[in-house]
Design a protein around this motif. Structure first.
Motif, mmCIF file in Angstrom:
data_model
loop_
_atom_site.group_PDB
_atom_site.id
_atom_site.type_symbol
_atom_site.label_atom_id
_atom_site.label_comp_id
_atom_site.label_asym_id
_atom_site.label_seq_id
_atom_site.Cartn_x
_atom_site.Cartn_y
_atom_site.Cartn_z
ATOM 1 N N VAL A 1 0.848 -1.201 0.000
ATOM 2 C CA VAL A 1 0.000 0.000 0.000
ATOM 3 C C VAL A 1 0.884 1.252 0.000
ATOM 4 O O VAL A 1 0.635 2.207 -0.746
ATOM 5 N N ALA A 2 1.949 1.249 0.819
ATOM 6 C CA ALA A 2 2.837 2.412 0.923
ATOM 7 C C ALA A 2 3.536 2.718 -0.398
ATOM 8 O O ALA A 2 3.844 3.872 -0.683
ATOM 9 N N ALA A 3 3.774 1.698 -1.202
ATOM 10 C CA ALA A 3 4.413 1.918 -2.496
ATOM 11 C C ALA A 3 3.504 2.706 -3.435
ATOM 12 O O ALA A 3 3.981 3.462 -4.278
ATOM 13 N N ARG A 4 2.206 2.550 -3.282
ATOM 14 C CA ARG A 4 1.257 3.247 -4.151
ATOM 15 C C ARG A 4 0.727 4.531 -3.521
ATOM 16 O O ARG A 4 0.544 5.534 -4.197
ATOM 17 N N ARG A 5 0.434 4.440 -2.221
ATOM 18 C CA ARG A 5 -0.117 5.586 -1.476
ATOM 19 C C ARG A 5 0.656 5.689 -0.171
ATOM 20 O O ARG A 5 0.261 5.121 0.835
ATOM 21 N N LEU B 1 9.700 2.624 7.483
ATOM 22 C CA LEU B 1 8.904 2.563 6.253
ATOM 23 C C LEU B 1 8.979 3.886 5.491
ATOM 24 O O LEU B 1 9.085 3.884 4.257
ATOM 25 N N ALA B 2 8.964 4.992 6.205
ATOM 26 C CA ALA B 2 9.078 6.304 5.540
ATOM 27 C C ALA B 2 10.418 6.425 4.830
ATOM 28 O O ALA B 2 10.492 6.925 3.702
ATOM 29 N N TYR B 3 11.469 5.954 5.476
ATOM 30 C CA TYR B 3 12.799 6.014 4.852
ATOM 31 C C TYR B 3 12.865 5.114 3.615
ATOM 32 O O TYR B 3 13.364 5.525 2.567
ATOM 33 N N LEU B 4 12.359 3.907 3.739
ATOM 34 C CA LEU B 4 12.458 2.959 2.630
ATOM 35 C C LEU B 4 11.579 3.335 1.442
ATOM 36 O O LEU B 4 11.890 2.983 0.304
ATOM 37 N N THR B 5 10.485 4.038 1.698
ATOM 38 C CA THR B 5 9.557 4.390 0.618
ATOM 39 C C THR B 5 9.651 5.859 0.221
ATOM 40 O O THR B 5 8.762 6.360 -0.447
ATOM 41 N N ARG B 6 10.735 6.515 0.612
ATOM 42 C CA ARG B 6 10.879 7.929 0.247
ATOM 43 C C ARG B 6 10.849 8.050 -1.290
ATOM 44 O O ARG B 6 11.237 7.125 -1.989
ATOM 45 N N PRO B 7 10.429 9.201 -1.765
ATOM 46 C CA PRO B 7 10.309 9.383 -3.213
ATOM 47 C C PRO B 7 11.638 9.149 -3.942
ATOM 48 O O PRO B 7 12.716 9.372 -3.398
ATOM 49 N N ALA B 8 11.543 8.719 -5.174
ATOM 50 C CA ALA B 8 12.723 8.409 -5.983
ATOM 51 C C ALA B 8 13.643 9.619 -6.111
ATOM 52 O O ALA B 8 14.866 9.483 -6.124
#
Length: 156
Positions: A87-91, A135-142
């Motif tokens: 879910v975090a990857a999309r939203r 999770l915030a660190y791992l899914t930070r924007p590209a």
């Protein structure tokens, strides 16, 4: 071979949950072992389970009934965490909220125990904070990942 994006995202969710659970269990070991999120959720599951089901589990598994319950809770947490990562990857914001909700569920379970103290929520809340941060660190924007200099390209 390229790893599918959803597998990576699920892995991020699992890594964040494992980090959060480790922090929560460490905090519980320091503060009060009874405040462990796993123990609290296990107690809540046992309390919500009908008596005939409990008796069946004890008859079937004997003294292994509690370890089996704890491993089942861990497996369910990892499944939920993988879903949160996807879910975090999309939203991203929704994924972070869901990660926090898992920690809040542990806090609620700890506070619902018969001998609970207000401080029993601290381990789960600490775990939630760690999980959300990872999770915030791992899914930070590209763009944020690309802006970070690499060891090879820096100063050469």
């Amino acid at each position: 071979m390229r790893i599918p994006r959803f597998v990576t995202a699920a892995g991020y969710g699992v890594l964040a949950a494992v980090a959060g659970l480790a922090a929560a269990e460490l905090a519980a070991a320091i503060l009060r072992p009874e405040a462990s999120p796993l123990i609290a959720v296990g107690g809540a599951v046992i309390d919500a389970t009908p008596t005939p089901v409990k008796e069946y589990a004890v008859r079937t598994f004997g003294t292994a009934d509690k370890p089996i319950l704890l491993w089942t809770i861990r497996a369910a947490l990892l499944g939920a965490a993988a879903t949160v990562g996807i879910v975090a990857a999309r939203r991203r914001r929704l994924g972070l909220v869901l990660a926090a909700a898992l920690g809040l569920a542990g806090a609620a379970a700890a506070l619902a125990r018969p001998a609970a103290r207000p401080a029993d929520a601290i381990p789960s809340l600490a775990g939630a904070a760690v999980s959300v941060a990872v999770l915030a660190y791992l899914t930070r924007p590209a763009a944020a990942r690309a802006a970070r200099p690499t060891a090879r390209g820096a100063g050469c």
